[in-house]
Structures are given as structure tokens and as C-alpha cells.
Design an enzyme around this catalytic site. Structure first.
Site, PDB file in Angstrom:
ATOM      1  N   HIS A 141      -0.267 -48.015 -59.535  1.00 61.45           N
ATOM      2  CA  HIS A 141      -0.013 -46.570 -59.408  1.00 61.45           C
ATOM      3  C   HIS A 141       1.010 -46.335 -58.306  1.00 61.45           C
ATOM      4  O   HIS A 141       1.325 -45.196 -57.985  1.00 61.45           O
ATOM      5  CB  HIS A 141      -1.299 -45.842 -58.999  1.00 61.45           C
ATOM      6  CG  HIS A 141      -2.315 -45.692 -60.093  1.00 61.45           C
ATOM      7  ND1 HIS A 141      -1.987 -45.373 -61.391  1.00 61.45           N
ATOM      8  CD2 HIS A 141      -3.674 -45.776 -60.082  1.00 61.45           C
ATOM      9  CE1 HIS A 141      -3.101 -45.280 -62.112  1.00 61.45           C
ATOM     10  NE2 HIS A 141      -4.128 -45.522 -61.342  1.00 61.45           N
ATOM     11  N   ARG A 155       2.553 -38.001 -67.998  1.00 58.88           N
ATOM     12  CA  ARG A 155       1.840 -37.037 -68.834  1.00 58.88           C
ATOM     13  C   ARG A 155       2.082 -35.674 -68.211  1.00 58.88           C
ATOM     14  O   ARG A 155       2.306 -35.596 -66.991  1.00 58.88           O
ATOM     15  CB  ARG A 155       0.358 -37.383 -68.762  1.00 58.88           C
ATOM     16  CG  ARG A 155      -0.552 -36.532 -69.582  1.00 58.88           C
ATOM     17  CD  ARG A 155      -2.007 -36.880 -69.286  1.00 58.88           C
ATOM     18  NE  ARG A 155      -2.878 -36.375 -70.325  1.00 58.88           N
ATOM     19  CZ  ARG A 155      -4.203 -36.444 -70.284  1.00 58.88           C
ATOM     20  NH1 ARG A 155      -4.811 -37.027 -69.267  1.00 58.88           N
ATOM     21  NH2 ARG A 155      -4.936 -35.947 -71.259  1.00 58.88           N
TER      22      ARG A 155
END
Ligand code: PPS
Length: 324
Positions: A141, A155
Site C-alpha cells: 500500500h 477505485r
């Protein structure tokens, strides 16, 4: 009289930090944590207490191999789905997608494609890479510049926020201490989300994908969901393992998509009943997987505030989110 005390799940335990790490934390800006106690701003990125040590170890020690494939996302941007799609695609010579006991049917995607800072380097441990076969499929991440191929999935931030809020509350339920949507939305808008600010994260990789299109592939969940087969083929071509005509004729890509669908994966025993070594229940990673769930939660005021931030942050970048 004896009092029985159950210890918190592993992912909430924060007592394993080294003295050196505690010293560093005392110098960093901190904010309320979404899951654990706090998040610290380390090199411009908000990192939960528990992952700081692994993050530093990963940054200092990880030696990339040219053939590595690294998946990058902000949390709750459909990481699980990207892992699901990539694993069978990259390993299809080793495990036919039509094989009965395909690893995806018996193992959670976060075990098959581990996170570098959360899992492999967790707590500053030295990872054992000898069981990995080439190409190594790894995930992070973090903001990460590498000479290896990176696949970035983003997203729309409204759905990402709702997914993160649900996930965090689900994990905090053990503490009987859930966070209100208003409080977490304020933090999110200030950039204080796990590995946030989300806009900096997305923009960083968006720019990298423009500068180095052979090295960084930028995907949007909403586009993959709309045309899954086209995007899967794009992914295979980027990773230099395109589907052959024979595979096309046998329906390999279609089978990968069927196998990795939310409906199929969320029903598997492994994803309904088991837990990760770090203590999270596998089912916590499968909630709805829909586009537009934010509409069920956002007030008009939240929507406007968010739109304004997105407009400011992404102005001139050429990046547009699809919310429906
Ligand atoms: S994490 O913790 O960062 O790895 O979580 P992440 O996987 O990024 O986010 C979880 C969301 O992904 C959805 N999900 C899926 N969507 C479509 N297809 C499949 N197979 C799939 N698997 C997981 C999951 O439901 C979370 O989204 P929300 O909106 O919360 O449902």
C-alpha cells in the site's frame, strides 16, 4: 474471584514495537487511528502504529528482482480482487485454471500474494523468499518506486471511504468502539486515511504510469468491472504473458473471471470461515464489491465537500473517477 480477560486480536496488538521505533514515533505527527490506536505521518503518508516498523524494514531492506510483479493500491481499493485476478493469470502454466483444487479455492488471496510491509517485513522481521517462484507476486500500500513492473489499481474515493469505514469498524468491534461516519469522513477529507492522503497516492502512481507506461500500469476498478475481459487482456499484455489463441479458444480468461468473481470467491469455505495469520477474518475482505455504495451513506453536504476536494486535487491531471 477471578476475572477472565481475552486478549485483543493480533491485528490490534501494538506492543511489539522496538525502542528505536517508539522513539521515532514520538517525533512524528499523529492522529486517531482507523483500526488501531493512532496513525503517524511518516514521510508524508499516514501509517497505523502497527505497520511503521514493517514499513521501515521494507523500505530499507527489500531487494527487488527484475521479474517481480508488485501490486499497489490504497486500502479498500479492491486489492483483494486484483490479487485474485493476478495470481491465476501469472501462474496459469503451473496451475491450470480448470484444475479442481486450484490454490485460490483453498487459500485466501492475501496469503497467496502477501503484503510487503504488513506481512513479509511485519515488525521488522527478515522475510524468507526461498519458497517464492519467479515471478514473485508481491503487494504494497506504500508509495514505492521500483525498476520492476507495478500494477496500480484505484477505485473511486467515495466507495473506498465507505469500504474503509465499514472494514475498520468491523475490526474494531472487538473493542466495542466503532467510529462514526462523520468523524471518519472529516479525517478522510483531511487526508488522514490509512496510507493516505489518498489523492497523493493515486496521483503519484498516475504520473508514474504516464512517465513509464512499460513499468507502471494504472487500472481503475470501475473500468475493470465494466469491461473485465478487455482489462484482463490488457493486464496480461502488460505483464508480457498474453493469452494465446489456444487459451482464447479454451476460455481461460473467462474462467479466471468466473473463478474470481465476488459471488464465487465469497462463498468458498476458506473465505467464509478462516482467518489470516494476523487475525482478521477472511470474510472481512468480502463485503459487497459494488460501485456506488457511497450513495447509501453520503449526505448532500458530504458529497459536495468531497467533490470540491476531488476537483481541487485532480485538476489538470487528466484523471477522472467514475462513481456509478
Ligand atoms: S484491503 O484490506 O486493502 O486488501 O481491502 P481491499 O481488497 O482493497 O478492499 C475490499 C473491497 O474489495 C471487495 N472485493 C471484491 N470486489 C469484487 N470482486 C471480488 N472478487 C472482491 N473481493 C473483495 C470487498 O467487498 C471490499 O469492497 P466493499 O465496497 O467494502 O464491498
Amino acid at each position: 474471584m477471578t476475572t477472565s480477560q481475552t486478549s485483543p486480536p493480533k491485528y490490534l496488538q501494538e506492543n511489539t514495537l522496538s525502542e528505536e521505533c517508539k522513539k521515532l514515533l514520538s517525533t512524528l505527527p499523529k492522529e486517531k487511528g482507523w483500526i488501531g490506536s493512532y496513525m503517524y505521518n511518516y514521510q508524508g503518508c499516514w501509517i497505523p502504529t502497527k505497520f511503521i516498523q514493517g514499513t521501515i524494514a521494507f523500505q530499507q531492506q527489500f531487494e527487488a528482482e527484475d521479474s517481480d510483479i508488485v501490486l499497489v493500491t490504497t486500502p479498500k481499493s479492491e486489492t483483494t480482487w486484483l490479487k485474485l485476478l493476478l495470481f491465476p493469470m501469472v501462474n496459469r502454466m503451473k496451475h491450470s485454471i480448470f484444475e479442481q483444487n486450484h490454490p485460490l479455492t483453498v487459500e485466501n488471496p492475501h496469503v497467496l500474494v502477501p503484503f510487503l510491509e504488513h506481512t513479509l517485513y511485519f515488525d521488522g522481521r527478515v522475510p524468507e523468499f526461498s519458497s517464492f517462484t519467479s515471478p514473485r507476486l508481491l503487494a504494497t500500500h506504500m508509495s514505492f518506486a521500483s525498476r520492476t513492473k507495478l500494477v496500480y489499481l484505484c477505485r473511486n474515493p467515495k466507495d473506498t471511504f465507505i469500504s474503509m469505514w465499514h472494514f475498520a469498524n468491523n475490526l474494531r468491534v472487538h473493542q466495542k468502539d466503532t467510529n462514526s461516519i462523520e468523524e471518519m469522513f472529516d479525517l478522510f477529507c483531511k487526508g488522514v486515511s490509512i496510507y493516505g492522503p489518498i489523492w497523493d497516492h493515486v496521483l503519484d502512481y498516475w504520473k508514474q504510469s504516464i512517465e513509464k507506461p512499460n513499468k507502471v500500469l494504472f487500472l481503475m476498478y470501475e473500468e475493470v468491472k465494466e469491461k473485465p475481459k478487455v482489462q484482463l487482456q490488457r493486464l496480461a499484455e502488460f505483464l508480457e504473458c498474453p493469452f494465446s489463441t489456444e487459451e482464447e479458444n479454451c476460455g481461460v480468461a473467462d474462467e479466471i473471471l468466473r473463478m474470481c468473481s465476488f459471488e464465487n470467491l465469497s462463498k468458498l469455505e476458506v473465505n467464509k470461515k478462516k482467518t489470516l495469520p494476523s487475525g482478521e477474518e477472511n470474510k472481512a475482505f468480502f463485503r459487497k464489491g459494488e460501485i456506488g455504495d457511497w450513495k447509501n451513506y453520503f449526505t448532500e453536504e458530504m458529497n459536495q465537500k468531497h467533490n470540491h476536494i476531488i476537483e481541487q486535487k485532480f485538476q489538470g491531471s487528466g484523471l477522472k473517477f467514475s462513481y456509478i
